[in-house]
Every structure is written in structure tokens, then in C-alpha cells.
Design a protein around this motif. Structure first.
Motif, PDB file in Angstrom:
ATOM      1  N   SER A   1       0.826  -1.215   0.000  1.00  0.00           N
ATOM      2  CA  SER A   1       0.000   0.000   0.000  1.00  0.00           C
ATOM      3  C   SER A   1       0.858   1.263   0.000  1.00  0.00           C
ATOM      4  N   CYS A   2       1.898   1.275   0.826  1.00  0.00           N
ATOM      5  CA  CYS A   2       2.787   2.459   0.914  1.00  0.00           C
ATOM      6  C   CYS A   2       3.529   2.665  -0.409  1.00  0.00           C
ATOM      7  N   ALA A   3       4.056   1.569  -0.984  1.00  0.00           N
ATOM      8  CA  ALA A   3       4.787   1.668  -2.254  1.00  0.00           C
ATOM      9  C   ALA A   3       3.865   2.198  -3.349  1.00  0.00           C
TER      10      ALA A   3
ATOM     11  N   VAL B   1      -6.840  -4.797   9.997  1.00  0.00           N
ATOM     12  CA  VAL B   1      -8.146  -4.112   9.893  1.00  0.00           C
ATOM     13  C   VAL B   1      -8.209  -2.965  10.903  1.00  0.00           C
ATOM     14  N   MET B   2      -7.726  -3.214  12.135  1.00  0.00           N
ATOM     15  CA  MET B   2      -7.749  -2.187  13.175  1.00  0.00           C
ATOM     16  C   MET B   2      -6.893  -0.979  12.776  1.00  0.00           C
ATOM     17  N   MET B   3      -5.708  -1.249  12.254  1.00  0.00           N
ATOM     18  CA  MET B   3      -4.803  -0.155  11.882  1.00  0.00           C
ATOM     19  C   MET B   3      -5.330   0.636  10.678  1.00  0.00           C
ATOM     20  N   VAL B   4      -5.939  -0.060   9.724  1.00  0.00           N
ATOM     21  CA  VAL B   4      -6.559   0.636   8.577  1.00  0.00           C
ATOM     22  C   VAL B   4      -7.695   1.519   9.091  1.00  0.00           C
TER      23      VAL B   4
ATOM     24  N   LEU C   1       0.599   7.393  16.056  1.00  0.00           N
ATOM     25  CA  LEU C   1       1.280   7.797  14.816  1.00  0.00           C
ATOM     26  C   LEU C   1       0.363   7.630  13.601  1.00  0.00           C
ATOM     27  N   ILE C   2      -0.354   6.493  13.555  1.00  0.00           N
ATOM     28  CA  ILE C   2      -1.129   6.175  12.355  1.00  0.00           C
ATOM     29  C   ILE C   2      -2.483   6.898  12.320  1.00  0.00           C
ATOM     30  N   SER C   3      -2.972   7.341  13.492  1.00  0.00           N
ATOM     31  CA  SER C   3      -4.287   8.003  13.484  1.00  0.00           C
ATOM     32  C   SER C   3      -4.201   9.505  13.717  1.00  0.00           C
ATOM     33  N   MET C   4      -3.063   9.989  14.250  1.00  0.00           N
ATOM     34  CA  MET C   4      -2.996  11.411  14.619  1.00  0.00           C
ATOM     35  C   MET C   4      -1.889  12.193  13.901  1.00  0.00           C
ATOM     36  N   VAL C   5      -0.842  11.522  13.457  1.00  0.00           N
ATOM     37  CA  VAL C   5       0.253  12.264  12.809  1.00  0.00           C
ATOM     38  C   VAL C   5       0.279  11.990  11.299  1.00  0.00           C
TER      39      VAL C   5
ATOM     40  N   LEU D   1       5.836   7.349   4.596  1.00  0.00           N
ATOM     41  CA  LEU D   1       6.984   6.717   5.278  1.00  0.00           C
ATOM     42  C   LEU D   1       6.669   6.468   6.752  1.00  0.00           C
ATOM     43  N   LEU D   2       5.909   7.374   7.356  1.00  0.00           N
ATOM     44  CA  LEU D   2       5.538   7.195   8.766  1.00  0.00           C
ATOM     45  C   LEU D   2       4.612   5.984   8.933  1.00  0.00           C
ATOM     46  N   VAL D   3       3.682   5.806   7.998  1.00  0.00           N
ATOM     47  CA  VAL D   3       2.814   4.611   8.035  1.00  0.00           C
ATOM     48  C   VAL D   3       3.677   3.361   7.876  1.00  0.00           C
ATOM     49  N   GLY D   4       4.638   3.398   6.938  1.00  0.00           N
ATOM     50  CA  GLY D   4       5.549   2.271   6.724  1.00  0.00           C
ATOM     51  C   GLY D   4       6.377   1.970   7.965  1.00  0.00           C
TER      52      GLY D   4
END
Length: 316
Positions: A32-34, A177-180, A94-98, A67-70
Motif C-alpha cells: 500500500s505504501c509503495a 483491519v484495526m490499523m486501517v 502515529l497512524i491516526s494522529m500524525v 513513510l511514517l505509516v511504513g
């Protein structure tokens, strides 16, 4: 957690920063990131070839967000996040706020609308479908603050303080699923507030600041609730492996502290972005007025002077 995964996680040594940032593949997020970087880069190149400008700041911001998600999902952070509540909370924040703020500052929807070809003659391509989605009732509802703020809050309390969290933590798929979900909720919450990409709800700058601050105290309260608990509250982290050398309650207290401290980070980032946008918008407005004055020989000023002169004459 399935047995093969559980076995792999049981032997983790104590958490250190050097172990946290070792590459550890999560195929879903890696691909997904790539893909995100490739598509965004393709859009920027298309604009450049056409002779159009695109802000390097926007590109840098989007790249940093991806890159932060990765970094959050494709390193040792993700392995330790499965067995330590405090590390999981770093991932969540990081994944939900930044990451959402950085991705939105990259204006990916604007880039897509400017680069995707216009088909015309009633034909529907990716650009037309994107416009239809942006104007749809569904997007109007899910991007309205009346929806985004409660969902932002509920994704904390409704997930961690119910059996849903433990259910999702049982498998790698559930964890993905939770992180998405966290990423999607963050993007939805900050999208109307950032106001860079087009959307159905565009409040004034002051209103956007109020929307931002409406969600943040609940985040802080959530962190405080975890810090003040006298026993572990989340089953998935109730019995950390002996090899980790952590105590479940102190790890939960650390997780609460992280959630509490992080509620300030997006506030500062978004406020800086909003103040900058506000300043730029005022500058553009002033430039437009100056141009209009140059075109019409400053009619407005002349009319105002004439009005003052008439008042003076009337007074005499």
C-alpha cells in the motif's frame, strides 16, 4: 492470536529502540505504501511535463506521511505492538494522529483531480468517479463534523473498552483491519479541518479550530483513564511474555501517558497549518483587492472620499 503468530511473538527480547526500527515485513502495508508513493509521484511528474507547478512542500509532506505509516507497520514496532500495550499505543497515535495530517497536507485529492484525464461526452473515468464520490451524499455525511468527531472519540472508547479489541488482536488480519480503521478515522477527522483538498464541508478558520479542539480533550481523558487504572484493562496485554521483562500494569500506565501526551501533537501541527493557510488566504485577498483597484482606478476609494466630502458639505 493464531498459534504460529503467538509462538513467534512469545520469544521477543526486551523492547529497545534499535529493535523497534528493524525491518519486519507487513505485506499489506508495504504494498500500500509503495503504491501510494508511485501514484503520487506519477501525478507530480504528469503535472511537471505539462508545465504546471506543484508545491515541493506538499510532495515532501505526503512522502513523510507514507513513510511514517511504513515505519509504524513494517518494522519491529509492529511486532512489539502485538505484545506490548505501550508500543501499540505509539503505533495507534502515529497512524491516526500524525500520518493523516502529513498525508492531507500533501493534497492527494487535488493532485488526482488535476492529473487524471477529463473524458467528457458523458463518459465516466477515474476523475469523473472521484468527483461523483466527492459530491455524493455518503461523503457529505461521513465528512461532517457531527459524524467525524463522535467516530474519532468512539474509535478509542468503543474499541479498547469493549471485547472488539481482543477479538481483532487474535489474528494478523484483525490487527491490519484495526490499523486501517485508525488511519481512515484520522483522515476523516482531519480532512474538513485541514481544508486543503476539496470537500463538502468547508467551515471558516475559527470554526475549524473549534472542531479540532472538540475531539482532543476526549483523547486526553482516555489516556488519563488508562494511567489511573489499578489493574490491567485490556485482556490482550494482561499477561506479557516473561522475555519482555515488563509488568502489565506499568506498561498500561505508559500506554496511557503516550495517549495523553499525543493529544497535544496534532493540535500544534494542525494549528500551525491553519494559521499559515489563514495568513496566505488574507495575502491572496489583499492581492486581489490591489489588482481590482489598479484595474478600476481605485473607484471604491474615490467613492468613499466623495461620500466623506458630501457629509462634510452637509455638516456645513
Amino acid at each position: 492470536m493464531d498459534h504460529s503468530m503467538h509462538g513467534m511473538m512469545m520469544d521477543l527480547p526486551p523492547f529497545t529502540l534499535s529493535r523497534a526500527f528493524v525491518y519486519s515485513s507487513d505485506p499489506f502495508f508495504l504494498v500500500s505504501c509503495a503504491l501510494g508513493i508511485v501514484l503520487y509521484g506519477w501525478g507530480v511528474l504528469r503535472l511537471r511535463r505539462r508545465g504546471d507547478a506543484w508545491s515541493p512542500g506538499r510532495s515532501a509532506s505526503f512522502l513523510l506521511g507514507v513513510l511514517l505509516v511504513g515505519l509504524t507497520m513494517c518494522t519491529g514496532l509492529n511486532d512489539y505492538g502485538m505484545v506490548m500495550f505501550s508500543v501499540h499505543m505509539v503505533q495507534h497515535m502515529l497512524i491516526s494522529m500524525v500520518a493523516p495530517i502529513l498525508l492531507l497536507l500533501g493534497a492527494p485529492v487535488t493532485l488526482a483531480l488535476r492529473t487524471l484525464p477529463v473524458l467528457g461526452r458523458g463518459r465516466k473515468g477515474p476523475r469523473e468517479l472521484l468527483l461523483m464520490l466527492l459530491h455524493s451524499r455518503f461523503v457529505r455525511v461521513v465528512s461532517h463534523p457531527v459524524f467525524t468527531i463522535p467516530v474519532f472519540i468512539a474509535s478509542l472508547y468503543g474499541l479498547y473498552f469493549t471485547p472488539i479489541f481482543d477479538f481483532l488482536m487474535r489474528s494478523e488480519t484483525g490487527h491490519i483491519v484495526m490499523m486501517v480503521h485508525f488511519l481512515a478515522v484520522g483522515l476523516l477527522f482531519f480532512w474538513p479541518i485541514m481544508g486543503i483538498d476539496p470537500g463538502p464541508h468547508r467551515s471558516g478558520y475559527l470554526m475549524r479550530m473549534l472542531e479540532l479542539f472538540a475531539g482532543m480533550p476526549f483523547h486526553a481523558f482516555f489516556g488519563i483513564a488508562l494511567m489511573m487504572a489499578s489493574q490491567p484493562m485490556i485482556n490482550a496485554y494482561r499477561h506479557p511474555a516473561a522475555s519482555l521483562g515488563v509488568d502489565a500494569l506499568s506498561d498500561q500506565t505508559a500506554a496511557g501517558g503516550i495517549a495523553w501526551a499525543f493529544s497535544e501533537v496534532p493540535s500544534v501541527l494542525v494549528l500551525l497549518a491553519l494559521v499559515f493557510q489563514w495568513y496566505r488566504s488574507d495575502q491572496r485577498q489583499a492581492t486581489r483587492q490591489d489588482r481590482a483597484a489598479d484595474r478600476d482606478g481605485d473607484k471604491e476609494l474615490a467613492a468613499y472620499n466623495a461620500y466623506l466630502a458630501s457629509l462634510q458639505a452637509r455638516g456645513q
